[in-house]
Design a protein around this motif. Structure first.
Motif, PDB file in Angstrom:
ATOM      1  N   VAL A  21       0.857  -1.188   0.000  1.00  0.00           N
ATOM      2  CA  VAL A  21       0.000   0.000   0.000  1.00  0.00           C
ATOM      3  C   VAL A  21       0.892   1.237   0.000  1.00  0.00           C
ATOM      4  N   ASP A  22       0.262   2.378  -0.174  1.00  0.00           N
ATOM      5  CA  ASP A  22       1.018   3.630  -0.088  1.00  0.00           C
ATOM      6  C   ASP A  22       1.368   3.974   1.357  1.00  0.00           C
ATOM      7  N   LEU A  23       0.390   3.813   2.251  1.00  0.00           N
ATOM      8  CA  LEU A  23       0.585   4.208   3.643  1.00  0.00           C
ATOM      9  C   LEU A  23       0.065   3.109   4.564  1.00  0.00           C
ATOM     10  N   VAL A  24       0.859   2.751   5.563  1.00  0.00           N
ATOM     11  CA  VAL A  24       0.399   1.834   6.599  1.00  0.00           C
ATOM     12  C   VAL A  24       0.264   2.634   7.887  1.00  0.00           C
ATOM     13  N   ILE A  25      -0.878   2.481   8.552  1.00  0.00           N
ATOM     14  CA  ILE A  25      -1.166   3.177   9.799  1.00  0.00           C
ATOM     15  C   ILE A  25      -1.229   2.136  10.906  1.00  0.00           C
ATOM     16  N   VAL A  26      -0.486   2.348  11.978  1.00  0.00           N
ATOM     17  CA  VAL A  26      -0.529   1.461  13.139  1.00  0.00           C
ATOM     18  C   VAL A  26      -1.335   2.159  14.226  1.00  0.00           C
ATOM     19  N   GLY A  27      -2.539   1.664  14.460  1.00  0.00           N
ATOM     20  CA  GLY A  27      -3.438   2.271  15.434  1.00  0.00           C
ATOM     21  C   GLY A  27      -4.750   2.660  14.787  1.00  0.00           C
ATOM     22  N   ALA A  28      -5.846   1.996  15.194  1.00  0.00           N
ATOM     23  CA  ALA A  28      -7.164   2.264  14.598  1.00  0.00           C
ATOM     24  C   ALA A  28      -8.051   3.047  15.535  1.00  0.00           C
ATOM     25  N   GLY A  29      -7.440   3.899  16.367  1.00  0.00           N
ATOM     26  CA  GLY A  29      -8.214   4.813  17.190  1.00  0.00           C
ATOM     27  C   GLY A  29      -8.680   6.003  16.374  1.00  0.00           C
ATOM     28  N   PRO A  30      -9.237   7.022  17.032  1.00  0.00           N
ATOM     29  CA  PRO A  30      -9.758   8.178  16.285  1.00  0.00           C
ATOM     30  C   PRO A  30      -8.744   8.827  15.348  1.00  0.00           C
ATOM     31  N   SER A  31      -7.511   9.044  15.807  1.00  0.00           N
ATOM     32  CA  SER A  31      -6.512   9.682  14.944  1.00  0.00           C
ATOM     33  C   SER A  31      -6.164   8.802  13.754  1.00  0.00           C
ATOM     34  N   GLY A  32      -6.047   7.486  13.984  1.00  0.00           N
ATOM     35  CA  GLY A  32      -5.732   6.581  12.892  1.00  0.00           C
ATOM     36  C   GLY A  32      -6.842   6.492  11.872  1.00  0.00           C
ATOM     37  N   LEU A  33      -8.097   6.446  12.343  1.00  0.00           N
ATOM     38  CA  LEU A  33      -9.223   6.389  11.421  1.00  0.00           C
ATOM     39  C   LEU A  33      -9.319   7.664  10.586  1.00  0.00           C
ATOM     40  N   TYR A  34      -9.114   8.813  11.242  1.00  0.00           N
ATOM     41  CA  TYR A  34      -9.151  10.055  10.472  1.00  0.00           C
ATOM     42  C   TYR A  34      -7.975  10.115   9.500  1.00  0.00           C
ATOM     43  N   GLY A  35      -6.806   9.622   9.948  1.00  0.00           N
ATOM     44  CA  GLY A  35      -5.652   9.578   9.049  1.00  0.00           C
ATOM     45  C   GLY A  35      -5.910   8.713   7.838  1.00  0.00           C
ATOM     46  N   ALA A  36      -6.644   7.584   8.037  1.00  0.00           N
ATOM     47  CA  ALA A  36      -6.971   6.712   6.911  1.00  0.00           C
ATOM     48  C   ALA A  36      -7.873   7.437   5.914  1.00  0.00           C
ATOM     49  N   TYR A  37      -8.911   8.112   6.440  1.00  0.00           N
ATOM     50  CA  TYR A  37      -9.776   8.888   5.544  1.00  0.00           C
ATOM     51  C   TYR A  37      -8.962   9.932   4.780  1.00  0.00           C
ATOM     52  N   TYR A  38      -8.120  10.666   5.505  1.00  0.00           N
ATOM     53  CA  TYR A  38      -7.427  11.789   4.889  1.00  0.00           C
ATOM     54  C   TYR A  38      -6.421  11.309   3.851  1.00  0.00           C
ATOM     55  N   ALA A  39      -5.769  10.169   4.119  1.00  0.00           N
ATOM     56  CA  ALA A  39      -4.852   9.606   3.128  1.00  0.00           C
ATOM     57  C   ALA A  39      -5.613   9.225   1.862  1.00  0.00           C
ATOM     58  N   GLY A  40      -6.811   8.646   2.034  1.00  0.00           N
ATOM     59  CA  GLY A  40      -7.627   8.345   0.863  1.00  0.00           C
ATOM     60  C   GLY A  40      -8.004   9.588   0.098  1.00  0.00           C
ATOM     61  N   PHE A  41      -8.331  10.649   0.827  1.00  0.00           N
ATOM     62  CA  PHE A  41      -8.649  11.930   0.195  1.00  0.00           C
ATOM     63  C   PHE A  41      -7.473  12.448  -0.626  1.00  0.00           C
ATOM     64  N   ARG A  42      -6.241  12.174  -0.134  1.00  0.00           N
ATOM     65  CA  ARG A  42      -5.049  12.594  -0.871  1.00  0.00           C
ATOM     66  C   ARG A  42      -4.644  11.591  -1.952  1.00  0.00           C
ATOM     67  N   GLY A  43      -5.471  10.564  -2.184  1.00  0.00           N
ATOM     68  CA  GLY A  43      -5.213   9.649  -3.284  1.00  0.00           C
ATOM     69  C   GLY A  43      -4.330   8.469  -2.949  1.00  0.00           C
ATOM     70  N   MET A  44      -4.202   8.128  -1.677  1.00  0.00           N
ATOM     71  CA  MET A  44      -3.328   7.027  -1.262  1.00  0.00           C
ATOM     72  C   MET A  44      -4.133   5.780  -0.928  1.00  0.00           C
ATOM     73  N   SER A  45      -3.520   4.621  -1.140  1.00  0.00           N
ATOM     74  CA  SER A  45      -4.053   3.368  -0.617  1.00  0.00           C
ATOM     75  C   SER A  45      -3.525   3.173   0.798  1.00  0.00           C
ATOM     76  N   VAL A  46      -4.354   2.563   1.658  1.00  0.00           N
ATOM     77  CA  VAL A  46      -4.054   2.551   3.094  1.00  0.00           C
ATOM     78  C   VAL A  46      -4.311   1.171   3.694  1.00  0.00           C
ATOM     79  N   ALA A  47      -3.445   0.763   4.617  1.00  0.00           N
ATOM     80  CA  ALA A  47      -3.690  -0.380   5.492  1.00  0.00           C
ATOM     81  C   ALA A  47      -3.640   0.112   6.932  1.00  0.00           C
ATOM     82  N   VAL A  48      -4.530  -0.421   7.768  1.00  0.00           N
ATOM     83  CA  VAL A  48      -4.612  -0.017   9.172  1.00  0.00           C
ATOM     84  C   VAL A  48      -4.441  -1.261  10.036  1.00  0.00           C
ATOM     85  N   ILE A  49      -3.461  -1.227  10.933  1.00  0.00           N
ATOM     86  CA  ILE A  49      -3.162  -2.348  11.826  1.00  0.00           C
ATOM     87  C   ILE A  49      -3.541  -1.963  13.248  1.00  0.00           C
TER      88      ILE A  49
END
Length: 340
Positions: A21-49
């Motif tokens: 993926v383009d970006l891997v996020i470690v942590g699916a709390g509020p900041s991680g979930l918002y980071g996942a949305y925002y990365a998608g908004f910037r055109g990135m593919s995302v994995a959340v662990i």
């Protein structure tokens, strides 16, 4: 690749599936979930662990029915309601969720990062964003009454209605203790808050609400004993340095004494740490190549630990890592309304 742990003998270093993926996020709390949305908004593919089986982090696991008052646009919002909205928002990025898996290994170089989980999954990405709480949390134990754990003694409340009609004693002086006391006040038969100091470590508004409520406040007192036949029936509290004792009826004691944090494997990744937090600069960049941090786990001078601040940090991190994912991505994103 350099590594926070020794290289595994396999080519990928992981016996399980491999995801890119383009970006891997470690942590699916509020900041991680918002980071996942925002990365998608910037055109990135995302994995959340996340090590928890459901998204939402500590908010969903520990405080789903607690009101949160510092989220923009919400005068008050239940923890689980906030998490549900963030998951719906993040779904726009179609993230790959790896839930129930802990990130245990990190390899990084100037070109990419690899994260390996305890389930053997490997995620290869252009950048890593750490948004975990502060690792693994162990509740600070009440010095007495440990034998009643699960039989009246608890360290958090997932469902308020479980304590309806009970005599409840909440122990602690921080935000969580006051939040539980105020949330349980309308439904408990009686509610007593016990704190070993006169001053509270909670938000001023919560303290003011407590003072004007019907909650019985005992300070400076501490729990001296817990008694009952199989389950808690009463609690004895003692004035600190004063000696006088009070016995309270109680079927439940909520020991909101905070949690002891443990960063676990991340402590071996070579990150610059300060008091169990990951140091970042103004771009939310850590000392490691392509590794950023936001939310509770990050630290810098002047840090304010609020969920709302974590949202802004996650957006700042994604924007600053964007050129690493794709040189055509600028740091300045434009406005979401322009993308409609």
């Amino acid at each position: 690749m350099t590594a926070g742990v020794p290289e595994a003998p396999e080519e990928t270093g992981a016996p399980g599936p491999v995801h890119e993926v383009d970006l891997v996020i470690v942590g699916a709390g509020p900041s991680g979930l918002y980071g996942a949305y925002y990365a998608g908004f910037r055109g990135m593919s995302v994995a959340v662990i996340d090590s928890l089986p459901e998204p939402g982090g500590q908010v969903a696991a520990l405080y789903p029915e607690k009101d949160i008052f510092d989220i923009a646009g919400y005068p008050a919002v239940k923890g689980q309601t906030l998490v549900d909205a963030l998951v719906a928002q993040a779904s726009q990025a179609d993230p790959l969720y790896l839930l129930g898996e802990s990130a245990v290994e990190l390899r990084h170089d100037p070109e990419s990062v690899e994260v390996v989980t305890d389930a053997g999954t490997l995620v290869r990405a252009k950048a890593l964003l750490l948004t975990g709480g502060i690792g693994t949390f162990t509740p600070r134990e009440l010095p007495v009454g440990g034998e009643y754990l699960g039989r009246g003694l608890r360290y958090f409340v997932r469902r308020l209605d479980e304590l309806a009609g009970q005599d409840v004693v909440v122990v602690g002086g921080g935000d969580s203790a006051l939040d539980w006391a105020l949330a349980l006040e309308p439904i408990a038969r009686s509610l007593t808050l016990v704190h070993r100091r006169d001053a509270f470590r909670a938000h001023e508004q919560s303290v003011a609400r407590l003072r004007s409520s019907s909650v019985r406040v005992l300070t400076p007192y501490e729990v001296a004993g817990v008694a009952g036949d199989g389950r808690i029936a009463e609690v004895t509290v003692e004035r600190v340095r004063g000696g006088d004792m009070i016995t309270l009826p109680a079927q439940t004691v909520v020991a909101a004494l905070g949690f002891i944090a443990d960063l676990g494997p991340m402590q071996k990744w070579g990150l610059d740490l300060r008091r169990r937090h990951v140091l970042v600069d103004r771009s939310m960049r850590t000392n490691l190549d392509r590794v950023f941090a936001a939310g509770d786990i990050s630290d810098y001078d002047g840090k304010v630990r609020l969920i709302s601040v974590g949202f802004g940090e996650a957006a700042a991190a994604v924007n600053n890592l964007a050129p690493l994912v794709n040189p055509a991505f600028g740091t300045v994103p434009g406005h979401s309304s322009d993308a409609a």
